[in-house]
Design a protein around this motif. Structure first.
Motif, PDB file in Angstrom:
ATOM      1  N   GLN A   1      20.480  19.651 -75.716  1.00 12.91           N
ATOM      2  CA  GLN A   1      21.759  19.378 -75.027  1.00 12.91           C
ATOM      3  C   GLN A   1      21.568  18.408 -73.867  1.00 12.91           C
ATOM      4  O   GLN A   1      22.332  17.447 -73.716  1.00 12.91           O
ATOM      5  N   VAL A   2      20.545  18.669 -73.052  1.00  8.47           N
ATOM      6  CA  VAL A   2      20.319  17.812 -71.885  1.00  8.47           C
ATOM      7  C   VAL A   2      19.981  16.393 -72.330  1.00  8.47           C
ATOM      8  O   VAL A   2      20.461  15.406 -71.759  1.00  8.47           O
ATOM      9  N   ARG A   3      19.200  16.286 -73.383  1.00  2.57           N
ATOM     10  CA  ARG A   3      18.785  14.960 -73.865  1.00  2.57           C
ATOM     11  C   ARG A   3      19.979  14.110 -74.314  1.00  2.57           C
ATOM     12  O   ARG A   3      19.975  12.884 -74.166  1.00  2.57           O
ATOM     13  N   GLN A   4      21.022  14.750 -74.821  1.00  5.89           N
ATOM     14  CA  GLN A   4      22.215  13.990 -75.243  1.00  5.89           C
ATOM     15  C   GLN A   4      22.886  13.308 -74.051  1.00  5.89           C
ATOM     16  O   GLN A   4      23.439  12.224 -74.183  1.00  5.89           O
ATOM     17  N   HIS A   5      22.826  13.978 -72.887  1.00  7.23           N
ATOM     18  CA  HIS A   5      23.518  13.439 -71.714  1.00  7.23           C
ATOM     19  C   HIS A   5      22.618  12.618 -70.814  1.00  7.23           C
ATOM     20  O   HIS A   5      23.102  11.777 -70.062  1.00  7.23           O
ATOM     21  N   LEU A   6      21.338  12.866 -70.851  1.00 11.43           N
ATOM     22  CA  LEU A   6      20.387  12.116 -70.017  1.00 11.43           C
ATOM     23  C   LEU A   6      19.314  11.548 -70.947  1.00 11.43           C
ATOM     24  O   LEU A   6      18.235  12.115 -71.089  1.00 11.43           O
ATOM     25  N   PRO A   7      19.608  10.411 -71.580  1.00  7.13           N
ATOM     26  CA  PRO A   7      18.714   9.891 -72.622  1.00  7.13           C
ATOM     27  C   PRO A   7      17.341   9.432 -72.115  1.00  7.13           C
ATOM     28  O   PRO A   7      16.396   9.393 -72.888  1.00  7.13           O
TER      29      PRO A   7
ATOM     30  N   TYR B   1       9.589  20.551 -80.206  1.00  3.89           N
ATOM     31  CA  TYR B   1       9.964  20.142 -78.842  1.00  3.89           C
ATOM     32  C   TYR B   1      10.110  18.621 -78.724  1.00  3.89           C
ATOM     33  O   TYR B   1      11.032  18.118 -78.084  1.00  3.89           O
ATOM     34  N   ILE B   2       9.177  17.895 -79.348  1.00  8.11           N
ATOM     35  CA  ILE B   2       9.267  16.426 -79.315  1.00  8.11           C
ATOM     36  C   ILE B   2      10.517  15.982 -80.083  1.00  8.11           C
ATOM     37  O   ILE B   2      11.234  15.066 -79.673  1.00  8.11           O
ATOM     38  N   SER B   3      10.811  16.680 -81.149  1.00 10.66           N
ATOM     39  CA  SER B   3      11.955  16.328 -81.987  1.00 10.66           C
ATOM     40  C   SER B   3      13.298  16.480 -81.268  1.00 10.66           C
ATOM     41  O   SER B   3      14.236  15.750 -81.542  1.00 10.66           O
ATOM     42  N   VAL B   4      13.402  17.453 -80.348  1.00 10.04           N
ATOM     43  CA  VAL B   4      14.662  17.601 -79.605  1.00 10.04           C
ATOM     44  C   VAL B   4      14.700  16.708 -78.365  1.00 10.04           C
ATOM     45  O   VAL B   4      15.656  16.749 -77.603  1.00 10.04           O
ATOM     46  N   GLY B   5      13.616  15.948 -78.151  1.00  4.75           N
ATOM     47  CA  GLY B   5      13.673  14.966 -77.075  1.00  4.75           C
ATOM     48  C   GLY B   5      12.752  15.202 -75.901  1.00  4.75           C
ATOM     49  O   GLY B   5      12.817  14.479 -74.905  1.00  4.75           O
ATOM     50  N   ALA B   6      11.852  16.189 -75.973  1.00  2.00           N
ATOM     51  CA  ALA B   6      10.875  16.376 -74.889  1.00  2.00           C
ATOM     52  C   ALA B   6       9.811  15.282 -74.982  1.00  2.00           C
ATOM     53  O   ALA B   6       9.522  14.785 -76.070  1.00  2.00           O
ATOM     54  N   ASP B   7       9.242  14.908 -73.823  1.00  2.00           N
ATOM     55  CA  ASP B   7       8.184  13.892 -73.795  1.00  2.00           C
ATOM     56  C   ASP B   7       6.803  14.516 -73.894  1.00  2.00           C
ATOM     57  O   ASP B   7       5.874  13.909 -74.418  1.00  2.00           O
ATOM     58  N   ALA B   8       6.676  15.701 -73.318  1.00  2.00           N
ATOM     59  CA  ALA B   8       5.396  16.418 -73.324  1.00  2.00           C
ATOM     60  C   ALA B   8       5.736  17.902 -73.333  1.00  2.00           C
ATOM     61  O   ALA B   8       6.909  18.268 -73.228  1.00  2.00           O
ATOM     62  N   VAL B   9       4.712  18.741 -73.467  1.00  2.00           N
ATOM     63  CA  VAL B   9       4.979  20.179 -73.553  1.00  2.00           C
ATOM     64  C   VAL B   9       4.009  20.986 -72.696  1.00  2.00           C
ATOM     65  O   VAL B   9       2.900  20.540 -72.401  1.00  2.00           O
ATOM     66  N   ALA B  10       4.453  22.170 -72.327  1.00  2.00           N
ATOM     67  CA  ALA B  10       3.576  23.085 -71.605  1.00  2.00           C
ATOM     68  C   ALA B  10       3.457  24.379 -72.405  1.00  2.00           C
ATOM     69  O   ALA B  10       4.391  24.796 -73.081  1.00  2.00           O
ATOM     70  N   ILE B  11       2.264  24.972 -72.306  1.00  2.00           N
ATOM     71  CA  ILE B  11       1.966  26.217 -73.020  1.00  2.00           C
ATOM     72  C   ILE B  11       1.901  27.340 -71.994  1.00  2.00           C
ATOM     73  O   ILE B  11       1.126  27.251 -71.037  1.00  2.00           O
TER      74      ILE B  11
ATOM     75  N   LEU C   1       8.200  10.624 -83.349  1.00  2.00           N
ATOM     76  CA  LEU C   1       9.044  11.755 -83.762  1.00  2.00           C
ATOM     77  C   LEU C   1      10.091  12.113 -82.713  1.00  2.00           C
ATOM     78  O   LEU C   1      10.963  12.936 -82.960  1.00  2.00           O
ATOM     79  N   LYS C   2       9.981  11.483 -81.549  1.00  2.00           N
ATOM     80  CA  LYS C   2      10.840  11.896 -80.434  1.00  2.00           C
ATOM     81  C   LYS C   2      12.321  11.709 -80.768  1.00  2.00           C
ATOM     82  O   LYS C   2      12.741  10.639 -81.176  1.00  2.00           O
ATOM     83  N   GLY C   3      13.064  12.776 -80.597  1.00  2.00           N
ATOM     84  CA  GLY C   3      14.509  12.727 -80.790  1.00  2.00           C
ATOM     85  C   GLY C   3      14.957  12.757 -82.233  1.00  2.00           C
ATOM     86  O   GLY C   3      16.138  12.563 -82.516  1.00  2.00           O
ATOM     87  N   ARG C   4      14.045  13.020 -83.166  1.00  2.00           N
ATOM     88  CA  ARG C   4      14.476  12.958 -84.564  1.00  2.00           C
ATOM     89  C   ARG C   4      15.510  14.028 -84.903  1.00  2.00           C
ATOM     90  O   ARG C   4      16.249  13.896 -85.868  1.00  2.00           O
ATOM     91  N   ALA C   5      15.592  15.064 -84.066  1.00  2.00           N
ATOM     92  CA  ALA C   5      16.566  16.133 -84.330  1.00  2.00           C
ATOM     93  C   ALA C   5      18.001  15.631 -84.219  1.00  2.00           C
ATOM     94  O   ALA C   5      18.882  16.114 -84.920  1.00  2.00           O
ATOM     95  N   TYR C   6      18.248  14.668 -83.361  1.00  2.00           N
ATOM     96  CA  TYR C   6      19.610  14.142 -83.222  1.00  2.00           C
ATOM     97  C   TYR C   6      19.756  12.738 -83.801  1.00  2.00           C
ATOM     98  O   TYR C   6      20.819  12.346 -84.230  1.00  2.00           O
ATOM     99  N   LYS C   7      18.673  11.999 -83.838  1.00  2.00           N
ATOM    100  CA  LYS C   7      18.765  10.628 -84.351  1.00  2.00           C
ATOM    101  C   LYS C   7      19.146  10.600 -85.829  1.00  2.00           C
ATOM    102  O   LYS C   7      19.778   9.677 -86.293  1.00  2.00           O
ATOM    103  N   THR C   8      18.722  11.623 -86.549  1.00  2.00           N
ATOM    104  CA  THR C   8      18.976  11.608 -87.994  1.00  2.00           C
ATOM    105  C   THR C   8      20.344  12.172 -88.357  1.00  2.00           C
ATOM    106  O   THR C   8      20.705  12.227 -89.516  1.00  2.00           O
ATOM    107  N   LEU C   9      21.075  12.651 -87.335  1.00  2.55           N
ATOM    108  CA  LEU C   9      22.386  13.240 -87.647  1.00  2.55           C
ATOM    109  C   LEU C   9      23.364  12.155 -88.124  1.00  2.55           C
ATOM    110  O   LEU C   9      23.339  11.039 -87.657  1.00  2.55           O
TER     111      LEU C   9
END
Lengths: 249, 306
Positions: free
Chosen positions: B230-236, B255-265, B298-306
């Motif tokens: 959701q945040v990625r849609q408004h703050l690209p 996480y990368i697919s929904v638009g995260a740049d990096a991840v924490a465990i 792969l970044k953003g593929r969750a929304y880019k492919t819509l």
């Protein structure tokens, strides 16, 4: 620290109490009684926290050790279903353990699921030539375990809260019936038992505490306890064994 | 290892790979340094620092839940001065950027800690903890009102020598409103912190001494994925470090697919202390197996492919 162990044997030895024998190379690093292992329930993500279980018996000759735990919740119930040949992921050995002092005669006091680590302790003390007297407290007859094993090491008395077996009452009732001198006491059990022992026993003593744990190796700050000086220290790395009076109970 | 397909550059941070331990799940690294080389990590988010030393909440502080856990540690830490003199000093021997988590009870506390800790040579970014659910004052109260969060972020930005990432709380009505309110001031976002939850014992009483705690672990991954999406849609363009229940490589790809740049465990460091190095290795293999030039393909593929 992280190791895969193989289950050699597992059986139910009292109401909800399970004894599991594990085999693996890491056994050679287990020396001090009172240390614990941190057991992962299985390799899925349904149980994210390991279960801290104290080491009850170490058999270096066969690279085996024994843990005894109560299957109270869903995780430990799953653990209790494992059988010979299954593998268990453990972190080990963790914690400091009991100091082994060259005394003449010591009192060993266990309450319920606090009894297991005292068995390896008593074995090692006996090997050193220290005479041990054991007081084991349980709620009821159905909860009693390891009485014969302790008897093989020294004088042993059992107390049950409901009087269904042994002396009726708490461990303190069984202790007051003894008329002997002890140089030191070692205890593990419910906090209230440790508190009463610390307050009423005149001799020096060591107690092992229990607390809900996260990581088991000092990272998460879940299992803290307060020292007499007012510091909050980690039970998993600085304990679980403390000298009497060191911790606010 | 260290293939360029995993290198990621974010404000203040040159990451060898996008994997870092999350704050509170790694203490200050010393215990883990006995298990593996901390220089292998992308970065380290150290445990929250406050101005004064804190003893935290009474125990019990943790309770397991289905595919997750609740914690209510209460920000126990030795205070910023001790952390600068000891914990951060210890970490200097490793070639790894440190992200310092900053917490407090009042705006001035945050400002003091951020000012001091941002001067440490190995601190490359600040993670502003406005989302801790387990302390009575401060913490989450700064993270649930957009205007308060904005003012605090602005004050901290004024004193910090390094980029400031704001750690968002999921315990809000609109995560997008929160992200927007700090989005043009902060250098990045980290999301999400834990969800407020409760567990009872078999007598019907809360297990945690704090009554409530923060829910973490695989159980919260769907919530976090949606919020980042959701945040990625408004703050690209804002950098986002995603976290919440990561336990395997496929989780990282999500996480990368929904638009995260990096991840924490986070939580899984307790379940498997070797999880970070294991994931770094398997992510490297996964990226080459997929034939990618870079993970961010792969970044953003969750929304880019819509």
């Amino acid at each position: 620290m992280k190791n895969l162990m193989t289950v050699v044997d597992q059986k139910c030895i009292a109401d909800k109490i399970h004894e599991m024998v594990l085999e693996g190379d890491i056994t050679s690093s287990m020396k001090t009684p009172g240390q614990f292992v941190h057991v992962r329930i299985n390799d899925t993500t349904e149980h994210v926290l390991r279960r801290p279980i104290s080491i009850a018996d170490i058999d270096h000759e066969h690279s085996r050790f024994t843990v005894i735990y109560r299957a109270e919740g869903e995780g430990t119930r799953k653990l209790s279903k494992l059988g010979s040949g299954d593998t268990v992921d453990i972190l080990s050995p963790l914690g400091n353990g009991y100091p082994l002092e060259q005394n003449d005669h010591v009192l060993i006091v266990g309450g319920g699921i606090g009894v297991p680590p005292l068995y390896e302790l008593s074995k090692q003390l006996n090997r050193m030539g220290v005479k041990t007297t054991h007081i084991l407290g349980f709620n009821s007859k159905k909860d009693v375990f390891y009485e014969e094993k302790f008897k093989a090491l020294g004088e042993t008395h059992v107390a049950t809260a409901d009087g269904s077996y042994g002396t009726e009452g708490f461990v303190t009732d069984a202790i007051s019936a003894l008329d002997q001198h002890f140089d030191c006491f070692y205890a593990c059990g419910p906090k209230v038992m440790l508190k009463v022992l610390s307050e009423t026993m005149e001799m020096d003593g060591y107690i092992s505490l229990e607390e809900r744990m996260g990581c088991g190796f000092g990272v998460c700050y879940a299992c803290v306890c307060e020292t007499a000086e007012g510091d909050w220290i980690k039970l998993c790395t600085e304990g679980p064994v403390f000298r009497k009076g060191e911790i606010v109970l | 290892m260290n293939s360029s397909a995993l290198n990621i550059t974010l404000p203040g941070l040159d990451l060898k790979n996008p994997i870092m331990p999350a704050s509170g799940c790694f203490s200050f690294g010393e215990e883990f340094s006995k298990l593996y080389d901390l220089s292998d990590l992308g970065a380290i988010m150290i445990k929250a620092a406050t101005h004064e030393a804190r003893t935290g909440n009474r125990t019990p502080r943790v309770a397991e839940t289905s595919s997750g856990m609740l914690n209510a540690i209460g920000l126990q830490n030795p205070g910023v001065d001790h952390i600068l003199a000891h914990e951060l000093k210890f970490l200097e021997q490793f070639d790894v950027p440190i992200i310092a988590n900053v917490a407090g009870s009042a705006v001035d506390d945050y400002v003091i800690v951020a000012d001091k800790i941002s001067k440490a040579s190995n601190v490359k970014a600040i993670e502003l903890n406005i989302s801790c659910p387990n302390v009575k004052e401060g913490g989450i109260q700064f993270g649930t009102d957009p205007e308060t969060a904005r003012r605090l972020t602005s004050r901290v930005k004024e004193v910090s020598d390094v980029p400031v990432y704001v750690k968002l709380s999921p315990n809000v009505t609109s995560i997008v409103d929160m992200a927007r309110s700090v989005g043009d001031i902060a250098d990045g976002l980290t999301m999400i912190n834990t969800l407020v939850g409760m567990r009872l014992d078999n007598r019907g009483r809360p297990i945690l001494s704090n009554t409530t705690g923060g829910l973490s672990g695989p159980a919260i991954k769907p919530v976090s994925l949606n919020m980042i999406y959701q945040v990625r849609q408004h703050l690209p363009h804002i950098p986002i470090i995603g976290m919440g229940g990561i336990s395997n490589v496929d989780d990282i790809l999500d996480y990368i697919s929904v638009g995260a740049d990096a991840v924490a465990i986070g939580t899984m460091n307790f379940t498997d202390p070797m999880i970070c190095p294991t994931l770094i290795q398997s992510l490297d293999e996964k990226v080459s197996e997929m034939g990618l030039d870079h993970l961010h393909d792969l970044k953003g593929r969750a929304y880019k492919t819509l």
